[in-house]
Structures are given as structure tokens and as C-alpha cells.
Design an enzyme around this catalytic site. Structure first.
Site, mmCIF file in Angstrom:
data_model
loop_
_atom_site.group_PDB
_atom_site.id
_atom_site.type_symbol
_atom_site.label_atom_id
_atom_site.label_comp_id
_atom_site.label_asym_id
_atom_site.label_seq_id
_atom_site.Cartn_x
_atom_site.Cartn_y
_atom_site.Cartn_z
ATOM 1 N N THR A 7 16.018 -32.021 -32.934
ATOM 2 C CA THR A 7 14.960 -31.094 -32.532
ATOM 3 C C THR A 7 15.017 -30.839 -31.036
ATOM 4 O O THR A 7 15.456 -31.698 -30.273
ATOM 5 C CB THR A 7 13.568 -31.650 -32.916
ATOM 6 O OG1 THR A 7 12.582 -30.652 -32.634
ATOM 7 C CG2 THR A 7 13.220 -32.914 -32.157
ATOM 8 N N ASN A 9 12.104 -29.675 -29.871
ATOM 9 C CA ASN A 9 10.651 -29.607 -29.707
ATOM 10 C C ASN A 9 10.089 -30.938 -29.194
ATOM 11 O O ASN A 9 10.036 -31.929 -29.904
ATOM 12 C CB ASN A 9 10.062 -29.240 -31.081
ATOM 13 C CG ASN A 9 8.570 -29.094 -31.062
ATOM 14 O OD1 ASN A 9 7.880 -29.704 -30.249
ATOM 15 N ND2 ASN A 9 8.078 -28.283 -31.977
ATOM 16 N N ASP A 68 12.377 -30.372 -41.860
ATOM 17 C CA ASP A 68 11.906 -29.006 -42.032
ATOM 18 C C ASP A 68 10.579 -29.083 -42.768
ATOM 19 O O ASP A 68 10.422 -29.883 -43.688
ATOM 20 C CB ASP A 68 12.913 -28.158 -42.809
ATOM 21 C CG ASP A 68 12.735 -26.681 -42.517
ATOM 22 O OD1 ASP A 68 12.344 -26.331 -41.391
ATOM 23 O OD2 ASP A 68 12.969 -25.857 -43.418
ATOM 24 N N TYR A 150 -0.405 -23.988 -38.206
ATOM 25 C CA TYR A 150 -1.522 -23.636 -39.086
ATOM 26 C C TYR A 150 -2.657 -24.671 -39.050
ATOM 27 O O TYR A 150 -3.560 -24.615 -39.882
ATOM 28 C CB TYR A 150 -1.008 -23.504 -40.532
ATOM 29 C CG TYR A 150 -0.002 -22.392 -40.729
ATOM 30 C CD1 TYR A 150 -0.405 -21.119 -41.116
ATOM 31 C CD2 TYR A 150 1.364 -22.618 -40.530
ATOM 32 C CE1 TYR A 150 0.522 -20.102 -41.305
ATOM 33 C CE2 TYR A 150 2.299 -21.604 -40.709
ATOM 34 C CZ TYR A 150 1.870 -20.349 -41.099
ATOM 35 O OH TYR A 150 2.784 -19.330 -41.279
HETATM 36 P P1 IMP Z 1 9.103 -26.975 -38.605
HETATM 37 O O1 IMP Z 1 10.079 -27.018 -39.715
HETATM 38 O O2 IMP Z 1 8.524 -28.321 -38.298
HETATM 39 O O3 IMP Z 1 9.619 -26.257 -37.386
HETATM 40 O O4 IMP Z 1 7.858 -26.143 -39.110
HETATM 41 C C1 IMP Z 1 7.957 -24.796 -39.498
HETATM 42 C C2 IMP Z 1 6.613 -24.125 -39.321
HETATM 43 O O5 IMP Z 1 5.655 -24.729 -40.189
HETATM 44 C C3 IMP Z 1 6.015 -24.254 -37.922
HETATM 45 O O6 IMP Z 1 6.450 -23.218 -37.096
HETATM 46 C C4 IMP Z 1 4.535 -24.150 -38.199
HETATM 47 O O7 IMP Z 1 4.167 -22.798 -38.362
HETATM 48 C C5 IMP Z 1 4.397 -24.834 -39.534
HETATM 49 N N1 IMP Z 1 4.084 -26.271 -39.354
HETATM 50 C C6 IMP Z 1 4.940 -27.314 -39.415
HETATM 51 N N2 IMP Z 1 4.317 -28.478 -39.231
HETATM 52 C C7 IMP Z 1 3.013 -28.154 -39.033
HETATM 53 C C8 IMP Z 1 1.860 -28.940 -38.761
HETATM 54 O O8 IMP Z 1 1.886 -30.187 -38.653
HETATM 55 N N3 IMP Z 1 0.711 -28.268 -38.630
HETATM 56 C C9 IMP Z 1 0.619 -26.909 -38.731
HETATM 57 N N4 IMP Z 1 1.661 -26.138 -38.962
HETATM 58 C C10 IMP Z 1 2.868 -26.751 -39.117
#
Ligand code: IMP
Length: 194
Positions: A7, A9, A68, A150
Site C-alpha cells: 500500500t 496509503n 482490497d 463510506y
Molecule cells: P481499498 O481497497 O481499501 O482501497 O478500499 C476501496 C474503497 O472502499 C475505498 O476507496 C473506500 O471508498 C472504501 N473503503 C474501504 N475501507 C473502508 C472503510 O474502512 N471505511 C469506509 N470506506 C472504506
């Protein structure tokens, strides 16, 4: 032991470091000088997590894991799911994503939803998947300022506040991501790798 978490992030890295609480030394992509925007072109969370982990293993040679996450809403046939980040377009704008979700949920009686995280681990050339799920409901407006994505529209089951109102400590103790990371940590511990 050292493991690469695929990541860029910082927020996520800190969150996962906190959950692993020093049991495993996590190295970020930046720390291995990987600044690539790794493609996430699969149509499932499992597929994307594996794509990211395999990319790092193949290009940099490190054992690693990738995650993911998606928000799966029952009344919307599990959308936005794997497309959660870009639900309202390529800008990855959390406000716009929530607005689109709230619009699409207008008039829906079934507000059930869940966050689902999949972690793909590559260790000694073997691949493993771990899943974390938290069930809850989508409310009709936004509440709270903590967290990201969200969080302001999602209330986890057995709570009355949104993730964004509950704050990081409570969220991290119950969240989809923490459940998946706990499974990863338990697995690594079993293998006596910690
Ligand atoms: P990622 O795979 O962790 O990058 O998540 C993809 C997308 O899902 C993010 O850009 C958020 O829109 C949503 N998301 C992931 N984890 C969370 C969370 O813990 N809270 C709220 N939205 C989330």
C-alpha cells in the site's frame, strides 16, 4: 520477520501496524522504493488483492500481502463492491461516492450492507487468502467526521453510531480490515514466523 504491505496509503499502514502491534515488521511500498500505481483491474476483491501481491512478489521478490475492500449493499446487488473507490467516477471522491450511494438507496427498505476485506498473502511462493466482514446498515444521511470513505453512512450492527462517529479505536477493534488482519496475524503466528 519483515513483510511488505502493498500500500501507498499511510492511514492504512498505520491502522494495520496498530492491529499487528509490533508482532510483525511491516514495510510499505515506499520503503522498498516502489512508487508504481499497481493496476487493480480484476472484477473481484480476491482478484485485485492477488494482482497486487503478485505484482510486488514478481517485480521486487519480497514476501508480501495486499488487501482490497468493498462496501456490499444488499439492495444494490452488492454494489459498489469491488468498484467502491470509483463509484462516482475516477476522481475517487468520498463525498461524491456517498452521495451517489445515498441517491441509489432512496426509497429502499432493505438498508443491509457489509464491508468486506480480502487479504492475499504470498509467503514462500504460496498464496493464501483471508477475509474480514462487518455487517451493518446504510443510513439516509452522513454523520461523523472520523475515518474515511463510506464511514459517515455506515452503522455497524449492535451500534447506534456510524463508523465516522465511533472513531478509529472502536472502528479498528471491530472492522472488516481488522478481522482480516487478525486472521493474517494468527496464521503467521501459527507458522512461527513472528
Ligand atoms: P481499498 O481497497 O481499501 O482501497 O478500499 C476501496 C474503497 O472502499 C475505498 O476507496 C473506500 O471508498 C472504501 N473503503 C474501504 N475501507 C473502508 C472503510 O474502512 N471505511 C469506509 N470506506 C472504506
Amino acid at each position: 520477520m519483515k513483510l511488505v504491505f502493498t500500500t501507498h496509503n499511510r492511514h492504512k499502514l498505520d491502522e494495520v501496524r496498530q492491529i499487528l502491534s509490533g508482532k510483525i515488521e511491516l514495510v510499505s511500498l515506499d520503503e522498498i522504493n516502489c512508487f508504481d500505481d499497481i493496476p487493480e483491474t480484476a472484477s473481484t476483491l480476491e482478484g485485485n488483492a492477488l494482482l497486487k501481491a503478485r505484482y510486488v512478489k514478481e517485480k521486487y521478490g519480497y514476501d508480501c500481502f495486499a488487501d482490497d475492500t468493498g462496501l456490499e449493499v444488499e439492495a444494490l446487488d452488492n454494489a459498489p463492491g469491488v468498484y467502491s473507490a470509483r463509484y462516482a467516477g475516477d476522481a475517487q471522491d468520498a463525498e461524491a461516492n456517498m452521495n451517489r450511494l445515498l441517491d441509489n438507496m432512496q426509497g429502499k427498505e432493505n438498508r443491509n450492507a457489509r464491508f468486506r476485506t480480502v487479504i492475499a498473502l504470498i509467503l514462500d511462493n504460496n498464496e493464501y487468502l483471508f477475509e474480514g466482514i462487518i455487517n451493518g446498515t446504510i443510513i439516509t444521511g452522513k454523520r461523523g467526521t472520523a475515518g474515511f470513505g463510506y464511514d459517515p453512512v455506515f452503522i455497524p450492527d449492535r451500534y447506534t453510531k456510524t463508523f465516522a462517529e465511533l472513531g478509529d479505536d472502536i472502528k479498528n477493534s471491530i472492522s472488516h480490515r481488522s478481522q482480516a488482519v487478525e486472521k493474517l496475524a494468527a496464521f503467521l503466528q501459527d507458522k512461527k514466523i513472528d
